[in-house]
Design an enzyme around this catalytic site. Structure first.
Site, PDB file in Angstrom:
ATOM      1  N   SER A 670       0.835  -1.196   0.000  1.00  0.00           N
ATOM      2  CA  SER A 670       0.000   0.000   0.000  1.00  0.00           C
ATOM      3  C   SER A 670       0.878   1.257   0.000  1.00  0.00           C
ATOM      4  O   SER A 670       1.598   1.510  -0.967  1.00  0.00           O
ATOM      5  CB  SER A 670      -0.965  -0.038   1.190  1.00  0.00           C
ATOM      6  OG  SER A 670      -2.001   0.899   1.038  1.00  0.00           O
ATOM      7  N   ASP A 743      -9.078  -4.839  -5.830  1.00  0.00           N
ATOM      8  CA  ASP A 743      -8.696  -3.969  -4.708  1.00  0.00           C
ATOM      9  C   ASP A 743      -9.876  -3.099  -4.288  1.00  0.00           C
ATOM     10  O   ASP A 743     -10.523  -2.467  -5.124  1.00  0.00           O
ATOM     11  CB  ASP A 743      -7.518  -3.082  -5.125  1.00  0.00           C
ATOM     12  CG  ASP A 743      -6.828  -2.429  -3.941  1.00  0.00           C
ATOM     13  OD1 ASP A 743      -7.527  -1.918  -3.055  1.00  0.00           O
ATOM     14  OD2 ASP A 743      -5.586  -2.433  -3.909  1.00  0.00           O
ATOM     15  N   HIS A 777      -7.621  -5.539  -1.286  1.00  0.00           N
ATOM     16  CA  HIS A 777      -6.391  -4.845  -0.871  1.00  0.00           C
ATOM     17  C   HIS A 777      -5.534  -5.734   0.023  1.00  0.00           C
ATOM     18  O   HIS A 777      -4.317  -5.703  -0.027  1.00  0.00           O
ATOM     19  CB  HIS A 777      -6.755  -3.550  -0.144  1.00  0.00           C
ATOM     20  CG  HIS A 777      -5.598  -2.623   0.041  1.00  0.00           C
ATOM     21  ND1 HIS A 777      -4.905  -2.071  -1.009  1.00  0.00           N
ATOM     22  CD2 HIS A 777      -4.992  -2.144   1.165  1.00  0.00           C
ATOM     23  CE1 HIS A 777      -3.940  -1.290  -0.556  1.00  0.00           C
ATOM     24  NE2 HIS A 777      -3.963  -1.325   0.762  1.00  0.00           N
TER      25      HIS A 777
END
Length: 815
Positions: A670, A743, A777
């Site tokens: 991330s 995601d 994610h």
């Protein structure tokens, strides 16, 4: 050179520079890594408030990709299983059992559904029953475990609707409240082949800056599907008898008053927004009686798409509606006194109001705050703790509120980034209404704070302290012994200071204990969980302390392979893993965080797997980004400070004689992936990078990102300068890009990695892109994760472990 030879070398060069093909099968990493990933973790532990019973829960490690591939609706910021009216991505408990603490006897629970896919375990107020949900392919049901008989019984007839996640709540010891479906999934609106017309979005001169949310409504059909799946019937269940409450609607939340006579309901209404998730849709706040009859409609709230941008700015409307926990039925809420704009120069920014049942008298003002109101932990008429603060300034303040006198007095003001001054959370316990309120000692003069982290210059040492709210004096009642990491899980008896704790160190698996600070008897061990990772036995762990060039103190957790001896084995290849953090204070950035005495637990995303393959792993390498003056923000010097952080980490590992500065890789997930790409674009410190699920082009998140609240149009140079996509032509260090194809995180759309790959490839860089099927994610599919761990391993082996000079020699020999 002949034409044939020219053509041959052209083909070879082309095949070396770019190979794009679909991988036929999943691959596996080395056996130690497979075994660690799939190791059975320790059970979850839930103890009743009386300290008599423990509920143990076990979950399977990771679902198969086939399970992730089941149908899923992505609408209004939600991910829904269209077959069972539940969130589509959940972790389930597959085994449960009970243990009597006094006799130490364990009990199997009869009547459990088979197979078990349980979740949302909650004790009733009397602590003699435990409810849980059971999720199957086509419905969600509610079960209750009777502690005395160790038997589970299904309670509902109508299937639950848990699309919004608020599964159920105990009203009293025998009554539960939940929402049910009103139509079967087969009645969902069919998708028309021919749309009614184009999808239209409009705006007429009003600024509506919103973050880049995922999974929004995109068409009238999406809106119809959201309405179908989100609409539910409120249901009361008393000892197995179901009674409908009110009419079906889209319930965003239902909150029962302390005296159980009223429901505070937030219901969503049209028009549904195409720019914010469901919880930002227009809604109505109302109060009904326990039978669902409307008592008072409190307010209609607009969509949050009209909210102003910038941290600490809020809509100029009432917010934070809730019940006061220490009174039978008193409604509280907050209103801005600055029109919602924090920079407006006023003495007070928020006011908190209250109105007692039957909600016909004029509201009274309880108190006003000088910063943004965050919440209240109620105690009684004499004492409540008010929290206020400013996200933009990284500050928080705790106040003492006396509702009899109306006094609001400041107790503690601190930076949210100052770990050393954090008192922890106020300890609470159920009152006569079964609502959690402040635990008080010394005739109401003192409260308890529990800090399960306990930041200190010696590393994290959790503590329990008392705090005199009149003298503003803190006394530490207990603190974790150095050399261990032990945190208070629950205060079982505040008067006797009987505690449930979780104790561990780097060589000892976390287990649960009961300790009594007053009687000073020997601690009693409740669990004896075994080490799930024999592969890590002999691996050494140390928290390394060092400085960057401007003097800011840094730390990182260094793991070295089993049996490693630097005098004999020399310097190792290094895999560094990090995640940047912003600070307004250099002193806060320099604090010691974490503990080297925590037992190493390994999840799918950990870099620690690779210490078993001969790498030195430098985990949690600190990457602080600090505001260098009062008129600057942390990101104003992002690249320079990121570079300093990385240089300091490389230098310390090299100087310790354990890390080879010519064989180092950096990685992150991330914002850590964003960091990784920037380091490869702006430095030559690393031989390879691994960047997972990142955002690389900040112009695609134009209304702010992470802790940056300036927009692209306010700071275009900042956005461009921080975007590694703009420097893709500079990235020549090999980089492995990974992204979940579904995601769901704000800002990290898969297109970020797709475009970054194309940009690096188009400029002749060395890059590989893994798009993981059905992953969000955070990755969950077993096959995907094992393949990822192998891809990371192969990337490190190819570009980091073997020195460049050896590679060239090998290539020469093979040629």
């Amino acid at each position: 050179m002949s034409v044939k030879k020219s053509f041959f070398f052209f083909v070879i060069a082309l095949s070396i520079s770019f190979i794009a093909k679909a991988q036929d099968t999943y691959t596996l990493p080395p056996k130690d890594i497979v075994d660690m990933l799939l190791a059975k973790s320790s059970p979850g532990v839930s103890m009743d408030d009386k300290g008599e019973w423990i509920l143990f829960t076990e979950s399977s490690s990771y679902p198969s990709v086939e399970e992730l591939a089941r149908p899923e609706l992505k609408i209004a910021g939600l991910r829904i299983n269209p077959s069972n009216f539940a969130p589509s991505r959940q972790n389930y408990v597959n085994n449960v059992w009970l243990k009597n603490i006094k006799t130490e006897k364990e009990y199997k629970i009869s009547g459990l559904p088979n197979p078990l896919f349980a979740g949302n375990f909650r004790w009733n107020p009397k602590q003699n029953k435990i409810a849980f949900t059971q999720t199957t392919r086509d419905r969600v049901d509610l079960y209750v475990i009777d502690i005395a008989t160790q038997k589970a019984v299904k309670m509902n007839k109508m299937a639950l609707n848990v699309v919004f996640g608020g599964t159920y709540q105990w009203v009293d010891n025998t009554t539960m409240l939940y929402r049910t479906i009103i139509k079967p999934a087969s009645a969902a609106p069919p998708k028309p082949l021919m749309p009614k017309g184009p999808t239209v979005q409009e705006n007429y001169g009003k600024a509506t800056p919103r973050p880049t949310y995922q999974d929004l409504i995109k068409s009238p059909y999406d809106a119809d599907m959201f309405e179908f799946y989100a609409t539910s019937q409120l249901m009361k269940n008393m000892n197995g008898t179901e009674t409908k409450i009110g009419q079906p609607t889209i319930y965003a939340s239902v909150n029962v008053s302390p005296d159980k006579k009223y429901f505070l309901i937030r219901s969503i209404k049209k028009p549904f927004s195409y720019t914010v998730p469901a919880f930002g849709f227009p809604s109505t706040i109302s109060v009904t009686d326990a039978n669902g009859k409307l008592v008072k409609q409190i307010i209609d709230l607009p969509s949050t798409e009209t909210a102003p941008s910038g941290y600490d700015n809020v809509q100029n409307i009432p917010r934070s509606y809730d019940w006061r926990d220490d009174e039978p039925a008193t409604l509280t809420w907050c209103v801005p006194l600055d029109s919602g704009m924090i920079k407006k120069e006023v003495e007070y920014h928020d006011a908190v109001l209250a109105q007692k049942a039957p909600f016909i008298s004029e509201p009274i003002m309880l108190f006003k705050t000088k910063t943004r109101f965050r919440g209240v932990t109620w105690g009684d008429a004499n004492l409540a703790i008010v929290t206020e603060g400013l996200t933009s300034k990284q500050t928080v303040q705790l106040d003492r509120f006396n509702s009899i006198t109306g006094d609001l007095e400041k107790l503690i003001t601190r930076n949210t980034t100052d770990a050393y001054s954090n008192p922890g959370n106020p300890v609470t316990a159920p009152n006569q209404y079964d609502r959690d309120v402040l635990v008080t000692l010394d005739k109401g003069n003192k409260i308890l704070f529990n800090n399960p982290v306990g930041g200190s210059p010696k590393g994290d040492l959790p503590f329990l302290m008392s705090y005199d709210v009149h003298k503003k004096k803190a006394d530490t009642l207990w603190r974790c012994q150095e050399g261990w990491y032990e945190a208070v899980v629950k205060v079982l008896n505040p008067e006797k200071l009987e505690l449930l704790t979780r104790r561990e160190n780097e060589n000892t698996v976390p287990n649960y204990w009961i300790k009594n600070l007053m009687l000073r008897i020997a601690d009693r061990q409740l669990t004896k969980f075994a080490n799930p990772y024999p592969q890590l036995e002999g691996v050494t762990k140390e928290k390394i302390k060092y400085k960057r060039a401007d003097g800011v103190n840094l730390t990182g957790d260094l793991y070295l392979p089993k049996g490693y001896n630097k005098e004999k084995d020399g310097k190792l290849p290094v895999f560094m893993w990090a995640y940047p953090a912003e600070y307004n204070s250099a002193a806060d950035a320099a604090q010691i965080r974490g503990s080297e005495h925590r037992f190493t637990m390994v999840s799918w995303g950990s870099p620690i797997f690779y210490v078993t393959q001969g790498y030195a792993v430098f985990n949690n390498a600190e990457m602080p980004i600090v505001a260098t003056s009062k008129d600057k923000k942390p990101n104003d010097d992002f690249i320079q400070q990121l570079t300093m952080n990385a240089e300091a980490a490389v230098n310390i590992l090299d100087s310790l004689g354990v890390g080879d500065r010519n064989r180092m890789a950096v990685g992150g997930h991330s914002y850590g992936a964003f960091m990784t790409a920037n380091l490869l674009a702006h430095t030559k410190l690393f031989k390879a990078g691994i960047a997972r699920s990142g955002a690389y082009n900040r112009t695609l998140t134009p209304f702010g990102f992470q802790n940056e609240d300036r927009t692209y149009w306010q700071a275009p140079q900042l956005y461009n300068g921080m975007s590694p996509f703009m420097y893709a032509d500079k990235i020549k260090t090999p980089i492995l890009l990974v992204h979940g194809e579904m995601d769901d995180n704000q800002g990290t759309f898969p297109i970020q990695s797709e475009r970054m790959f194309n940009a690096i490839k188009g400029n002749g860089g060395t890059v590989k892109f893994l798009s993981l099927p059905y992953e969000a994610h955070s990755y969950r599919g077993k096959e995907n994760i094992l393949d990822l761990l192998n891809e990371q391993y192969q990337w490190l082996e190819k570009y980091v472990k073997t020195p460049e000079v050896d590679k060239k020699q090998q290539e020469k020999k093979s040629f």
